[in-house]
Motif scaffolding. Sequence first.
Motif, short mmCIF file in Angstrom:
data_model
loop_
_atom_site.label_atom_id
_atom_site.label_comp_id
_atom_site.label_asym_id
_atom_site.label_seq_id
_atom_site.Cartn_x
_atom_site.Cartn_y
_atom_site.Cartn_z
N GLU A 9 -1.16 9.20 2.26
CA GLU A 9 -1.49 7.91 2.89
C GLU A 9 -2.80 7.97 3.67
O GLU A 9 -3.24 6.98 4.22
N ASP A 10 -3.42 9.13 3.71
CA ASP A 10 -4.66 9.31 4.46
C ASP A 10 -5.82 8.66 3.72
O ASP A 10 -6.00 8.88 2.52
N ALA A 11 -6.61 7.88 4.43
CA ALA A 11 -7.75 7.19 3.81
C ALA A 11 -8.77 8.19 3.27
O ALA A 11 -9.46 7.91 2.29
N VAL A 12 -8.86 9.38 3.90
CA VAL A 12 -9.81 10.38 3.44
C VAL A 12 -9.43 10.88 2.05
O VAL A 12 -10.29 11.04 1.18
N LEU A 13 -8.14 11.12 1.82
CA LEU A 13 -7.71 11.56 0.49
C LEU A 13 -7.98 10.46 -0.53
O LEU A 13 -8.42 10.74 -1.65
N GLU A 14 -7.74 9.22 -0.15
CA GLU A 14 -8.01 8.09 -1.05
C GLU A 14 -9.49 8.04 -1.43
O GLU A 14 -9.85 7.86 -2.59
N GLY A 15 -10.36 8.25 -0.43
CA GLY A 15 -11.79 8.27 -0.71
C GLY A 15 -12.20 9.43 -1.57
O GLY A 15 -12.98 9.28 -2.52
N MET A 16 -11.68 10.63 -1.29
CA MET A 16 -12.02 11.81 -2.08
C MET A 16 -11.52 11.68 -3.51
O MET A 16 -12.14 12.16 -4.45
N ALA A 17 -10.38 11.00 -3.68
CA ALA A 17 -9.86 10.77 -5.03
C ALA A 17 -10.81 9.91 -5.84
O ALA A 17 -11.05 10.17 -7.03
N VAL A 18 -11.38 8.89 -5.21
CA VAL A 18 -12.35 8.03 -5.90
C VAL A 18 -13.59 8.83 -6.27
O VAL A 18 -14.10 8.73 -7.40
N VAL A 19 -14.08 9.65 -5.34
CA VAL A 19 -15.27 10.46 -5.62
C VAL A 19 -14.99 11.44 -6.75
O VAL A 19 -15.80 11.60 -7.67
N ALA A 36 -6.88 19.95 -6.25
CA ALA A 36 -5.45 20.22 -6.30
C ALA A 36 -4.94 20.70 -4.94
O ALA A 36 -3.85 20.32 -4.49
N GLN A 37 -5.73 21.51 -4.27
CA GLN A 37 -5.34 21.97 -2.94
C GLN A 37 -5.34 20.83 -1.93
O GLN A 37 -4.47 20.77 -1.05
N ALA A 38 -6.29 19.91 -2.08
CA ALA A 38 -6.35 18.76 -1.16
C ALA A 38 -5.10 17.89 -1.29
O ALA A 38 -4.63 17.33 -0.30
N LEU A 39 -4.56 17.78 -2.50
CA LEU A 39 -3.34 16.99 -2.69
C LEU A 39 -2.20 17.53 -1.84
O LEU A 39 -1.39 16.77 -1.30
N ARG A 40 -2.12 18.84 -1.73
CA ARG A 40 -1.03 19.45 -0.96
C ARG A 40 -1.34 19.50 0.53
O ARG A 40 -0.43 19.57 1.36
N ARG A 41 -2.63 19.44 0.87
CA ARG A 41 -3.04 19.65 2.26
C ARG A 41 -3.12 18.34 3.05
O ARG A 41 -2.88 18.31 4.25
N ILE A 42 -3.48 17.25 2.36
CA ILE A 42 -3.73 15.98 3.04
C ILE A 42 -2.63 14.99 2.68
O ILE A 42 -2.23 14.87 1.53
N LYS A 82 0.83 -1.21 0.00
CA LYS A 82 0.00 0.00 0.00
C LYS A 82 0.86 1.25 0.00
O LYS A 82 0.55 2.23 -0.68
N LYS A 83 1.97 1.21 0.73
CA LYS A 83 2.87 2.37 0.76
C LYS A 83 3.57 2.55 -0.58
O LYS A 83 3.74 3.68 -1.06
N TYR A 84 3.95 1.45 -1.21
CA TYR A 84 4.64 1.53 -2.50
C TYR A 84 3.76 2.17 -3.58
O TYR A 84 4.25 2.90 -4.44
N VAL A 85 2.47 1.85 -3.56
CA VAL A 85 1.60 2.27 -4.66
C VAL A 85 0.76 3.50 -4.30
O VAL A 85 -0.24 3.79 -4.93
N GLN A 86 1.19 4.26 -3.29
CA GLN A 86 0.40 5.40 -2.84
C GLN A 86 0.24 6.47 -3.91
O GLN A 86 -0.70 7.27 -3.86
N ARG A 87 1.14 6.51 -4.90
CA ARG A 87 1.00 7.52 -5.94
C ARG A 87 -0.18 7.25 -6.87
O ARG A 87 -0.57 8.13 -7.65
N ILE A 88 -0.76 6.07 -6.79
CA ILE A 88 -1.97 5.80 -7.57
C ILE A 88 -3.08 6.73 -7.11
O ILE A 88 -3.88 7.21 -7.92
N VAL A 89 -3.14 7.01 -5.82
CA VAL A 89 -4.14 7.94 -5.30
C VAL A 89 -3.95 9.33 -5.91
O VAL A 89 -4.91 10.00 -6.31
N VAL A 90 -2.70 9.76 -6.02
CA VAL A 90 -2.40 11.04 -6.65
C VAL A 90 -2.86 11.01 -8.11
O VAL A 90 -3.45 11.97 -8.61
N GLY A 91 -2.62 9.90 -8.78
CA GLY A 91 -3.06 9.77 -10.17
C GLY A 91 -4.56 9.85 -10.32
O GLY A 91 -5.07 10.43 -11.28
N GLN A 92 -5.29 9.27 -9.34
CA GLN A 92 -6.75 9.34 -9.40
C GLN A 92 -7.25 10.77 -9.30
O GLN A 92 -8.33 11.10 -9.80
N MET A 93 -6.47 11.65 -8.66
CA MET A 93 -6.83 13.06 -8.58
C MET A 93 -6.38 13.82 -9.81
O MET A 93 -7.06 14.75 -10.26
#
Length: 546
Positions: free
Chosen positions: A319-329, A310-316, A235-246
């Motif tokens: 590895e936060d589950a909330v950012l992962e969820g917001m990225a999906v939304v 874009a602001q959320a990417l810099r603020r959160i 999960k730590k290795y692939v955390q940039r996938i969340v960034v990609g989803q945003m």
Amino acid sequence: MPRFWHPTFDLRTELLSPQQRILLSYKRAQAVLQASALTFRDVQALTPAFVSMHKHPILALDVGCANILACHVNLFLGTLAQSVLRRPDLLPLFRQALRGEVIGNFLLTEVGHGLDIMGLETEAVKLDDGFILRTPTDSACKFMPPTTSHPDISKVAIVFARLLIEDVDHGVHPFLVPTSDAGRMRPGISAVLLPPRSGACPLDYALTSFNNIKLPSSALLGNIDLLQDHHAALKKYVQRIVVGQMCVPFVAVTGLKMAACIGVHYSLRRHVRGRKGNVIPIMSFRTQQLPMLYALATAYVLDVWADEAAQALRRINVEDAVLEGMAVVFKTTVCRLALRSYREVAERLGAQGTFGHNFVAQIEMDIRGLVIAEGDVTTTAIRLYSELLQRKYTLPACVHGDTILARHARGIHDQCMHILHSLPGGHRDPEFNDLLLPQCERGVLALGCSYAYSKALDSGVASPLLDLFECAAIRLDAAWYAENENIGEKQRLLRENKAVHAALSHTREYVDGLHITEAISAPIMHEATWNLECAIRCIETSAFAE
């Protein structure tokens, strides 16, 4: 990243062969990298410069180029950045890649496993002096990343493989693997070019396999301290996938702004003759007005929501589950709304709208591919909404919780919770699959529409556009609004009619406010460019005949 242009974006790509277009996409990617001048900090800290590159209009013109950059900058460099801080020997490669002197790939997904990354089969067998990397079965071939050799550029990849130490499985870890030099693949590495995807920008997507490749010990990018917890390590290795989803949806938003602009310009310049001989623009017809105005409204609302993302990417923390969820939304909502508008606008452009060089049909096919990239939206929506229903975590409350769209999102959630509580086996009950899985993406989309509308309210988006976006959201789930908000079909049409009348006289103003017209070269935009297009085609046809 400043607005810039490069001569490669003036080329007429529809006149090129698929292979020529692929090479052009790489040349464009290099131009963007050099113009953006990203630093290590930009990639690691997701600075405005990093976000600006992903939002630049030229990426929507060539989604092949956008895909190269998404993989190279976010996934490859973003993952490599995690290791550079403790591995300074990687910094020269990192700097080369920032300049576009080498292109990086991210080889995670296997053809037989899809999103089941814990089930990956590719193996890295530990030796005293390194590793042996191998693809044990056909189902273990890495799927999609563009790994074929480029005539002028070397390629290197982060390859995810199962680490075997004395026949003991130590989980999946990343390895740094040079895959090709200029003009040739590295020995033992095979990249089989996949067939072109229908209608989308071509790229050298491939099936990649490894035949007992010897790697040095330094190839392992993983953290040995994480070897005991395989799931946490991966999960730590692939955390940039969340960034990609945003970041990936930024291209869809830019494409929607362009599609709306193209649609309005065409609808105003295209005329038909009435029975009495009078000539009127086709924009006079409600069937033309609706898709164009809906596209405009959706573009405005999603654009301001993209700024918040874009602001959320810099603020959160990533590895936060909330950012992962917001990225999906965010990704689910942007891609679904954009695709609907692309299709509706393209159909109202007539036969001309079906051609790729007029942009809209092609961007639709490209974004259909992005729906699957960085995590298929249906699958990620199921996971997210299931976890929300099980109260594993919560997403931030909508700022304007009293809007009709916010009530819709809460209504779907409450309905699903009621169903869940009625199931004897809870989320493991067989009927969870039958009754709740199909509701997950619907619930995520409702959340996204409420978030986007709330942000647009606070950002000063014009009221007629807000009303149109609200109407667009209502028509996505008209039955719910009829049952719960007393908005039957007649009421819905009246709301829509009022919103259209309020927006129509401001159409040109809204198009100009997108600030995107100068980046569009589609011939359908203007009479003069369309006539020139026809003249060029005539000359080419004559030359071919001779």
